[in-house]
Design an enzyme around this catalytic site. Structure first.
Site, short mmCIF file in Angstrom:
data_model
loop_
_atom_site.label_atom_id
_atom_site.label_comp_id
_atom_site.label_asym_id
_atom_site.label_seq_id
_atom_site.Cartn_x
_atom_site.Cartn_y
_atom_site.Cartn_z
N GLU A 1 21.17 24.92 50.87
CA GLU A 1 21.22 26.37 51.13
C GLU A 1 20.19 27.13 50.30
OE1 GLU A 1 22.65 27.96 53.46
OE2 GLU A 1 24.60 27.12 53.97
N HIS B 1 21.76 26.01 61.16
CA HIS B 1 23.22 26.01 61.22
C HIS B 1 23.78 25.72 62.61
CE1 HIS B 1 22.92 27.46 57.18
NE2 HIS B 1 24.21 27.67 57.07
N ARG C 1 20.50 39.50 60.28
CA ARG C 1 21.30 38.62 59.41
C ARG C 1 21.42 37.22 59.99
NH1 ARG C 1 27.04 39.60 56.17
NH2 ARG C 1 27.29 37.43 55.59
N LYS D 1 19.70 36.41 50.03
CA LYS D 1 20.90 36.61 50.85
C LYS D 1 21.37 38.07 50.78
CE LYS D 1 24.86 35.22 52.96
NZ LYS D 1 25.79 34.13 52.74
N GLU E 1 25.99 41.16 61.03
CA GLU E 1 25.20 40.23 61.86
C GLU E 1 24.98 40.74 63.28
OE1 GLU E 1 25.50 35.58 62.92
OE2 GLU E 1 25.83 36.01 60.82
N ASN F 1 21.06 31.76 59.44
CA ASN F 1 21.64 30.58 60.08
C ASN F 1 20.61 29.52 60.44
OD1 ASN F 1 24.46 31.45 60.18
ND2 ASN F 1 23.73 33.02 61.57
N HIS G 1 26.40 22.98 62.45
CA HIS G 1 27.81 23.20 62.78
C HIS G 1 28.26 22.25 63.89
CE1 HIS G 1 28.04 27.60 61.09
NE2 HIS G 1 28.02 26.68 60.15
N ARG H 1 46.75 43.72 56.19
CA ARG H 1 45.54 44.28 56.82
C ARG H 1 44.36 44.43 55.87
NH1 ARG H 1 49.64 47.36 59.45
NH2 ARG H 1 49.83 46.73 61.63
N LYS I 1 31.41 37.05 54.73
CA LYS I 1 31.87 36.31 55.92
C LYS I 1 32.98 35.36 55.51
CE LYS I 1 28.64 34.83 58.91
NZ LYS I 1 27.33 34.37 59.43
N HIS J 1 28.55 20.14 54.72
CA HIS J 1 27.82 21.28 55.30
C HIS J 1 26.33 21.24 54.95
CE1 HIS J 1 27.08 25.24 56.92
NE2 HIS J 1 26.62 25.66 55.75
#
Length: 366
Positions: free
Chosen positions: A188, A251, A244, A230, A240, A248, A255, A125, A146, A268
């Site tokens: 990026e 993205h 935030r 960032k 997010e 993206n 993606h 956990r 993330k 990417h």
């Protein structure tokens, strides 16, 4: 030379980002500073490309500091972010006898950071992990917590928010990167300027030639500025819920390109490079951005050897379908991050899919 140091401000879970050459040789001392006991068993997760250069030196440094570490080496590439690979790494952790005091070290690029971070987030956990990025692209993914693996129907669909204990960015590791990976990382860095700092974008344009040569001081400066942008966004919106999502930019398109090529075509950085140009063209078409934003976006990306044209063999209709599954969408609406100007973006909800399709088809025909 002293490393550059930033802090991601998250109250009790704040953590440092250290940037500089030779930091891998200080890893044991840095772990001790962050309260990691030498009685804690460590799991080093890396890939076959990085392992050839850095896993043994890292493990030797850990051993010299009294740490016991086991290794999980996975195949390099986006394919490592699969549930089957996640299960293999988890098996290694369980068989090695890791416990709640153990720490996972993510040694590699964004794929390894995401995979190792998700292992750390879910083992018993949640246990601590340390990001040790070895790619330029990972200056982005290593900051902000993330972590995820992919599903065949979408990138990063299975994941968590799990902040690292620290980020140790040894810029010396970038010397072994292939040119294509360096370019992907600059995508990026440029993105951070495009969303929040026009002057930084202009600086990146002026300094493209030495930065492409990885001039050490300028490179550290570029990484620090990208990480600082960032970190400030993450501090304001960790999970997010709002702003935030501006990180993206490009993205949602990118993606979709990645998933449609089964994560084996564009990397990417290349995918989001094309996505950022498309976002700028869409913003111009919608009247949000003035003329010239798309051209300047395209120009700075091309200075770093990044693609800006529509990817061959990809159908705009399929891209639109894949974009509809994006995590930022709410209630079936298409939500996109679009520029208003260089250095300023807006999260736009309920974007007209027909208009997006028109922009994509126009790009394909060019």
């Amino acid at each position: 030379m002293e490393p550059r140091k930033l802090t991601v401000e998250l109250g009790e879970r704040s953590y440092p980002i250290l940037i500089g050459e030779g930091l891998l040789q200080q890893i044991s001392a840095l772990l001790a500073e962050r309260g990691v006991s030498s009685s804690s068993k460590l799991l080093v997760v890396t890939d076959t490309n990085v392992a050839k250069h850095y896993v043994q030196p890292l493990c030797d440094q850990l051993a010299a500091g009294g740490y016991k570490a086991v290794q999980a080496v996975v195949e390099a590439g986006e394919q490592a972010k699969r549930l089957a690979v996640y299960e293999q790494v988890m098996t290694t952790a369980i068989e090695a006898g890791l416990d709640r005091k153990s720490v996972v070290i993510a040694l590699g690029g964004g794929v390894i950071g995401d995979l190792a971070g998700f292992v750390a987030a879910t083992f018993m956990r949640g246990i601590p992990f340390v990001q040790v990025p070895t790619t330029l692209l990972a200056h982005d993914s290593s900051v902000g917590g993330k972590v995820a693996v992919n599903h065949p129907l979408g990138k990063n669909m299975i994941g968590a928010f799990h902040q690292p204990l620290m980020v140790v960015y040894d810029t010396g590791t970038l010397s072994t990167l292939p040119r294509r990976e360096i370019a992907a990382g600059f995508a990026e860095i440029i993105k951070h300027g495009l969303i929040a700092d026009e002057a930084f974008v202009e600086w990146l344009e002026r300094n493209a030639e030495p930065l492409n040569r990885l001039a050490p001081d300028l490179l550290a400066q570029a990484i620090e500025r990208g990480c600082a942008i960032k970190a400030s966004v993450v501090a304001a919106d960790e999970t997010e819920q709002g702003m935030r999502a501006c990180l993206n930019l490009g993205h949602t398109f990118g993606h979709a390109f990645e998933s449609l090529s089964a994560y084996s075509g564009l990397n990417h950085g290349e995918a989001i490079s094309i996505g950022m140009v498309l976002a700028a063209r869409l913003a111009e078409r919608m009247g949000m951005a003035g003329q010239g934003v798309a051209d300047q976006t395209k120009r700075v990306l091309e200075l770093y050897g990044l693609p800006t044209k529509w990817p061959a063999g990809i159908d705009p209709e399929e891209v639109l379908t894949a974009m509809g599954r994006d995590k930022k969408g709410v209630g079936g609406q298409l939500v996109l991050v679009l520029p208003q100007a260089i250095g300023k973006v807006e999260i736009v909800r309920n974007v007209d899919p027909d208009l997006v399709l028109q922009v994509m088809k126009a790009a394909m025909e060019e």
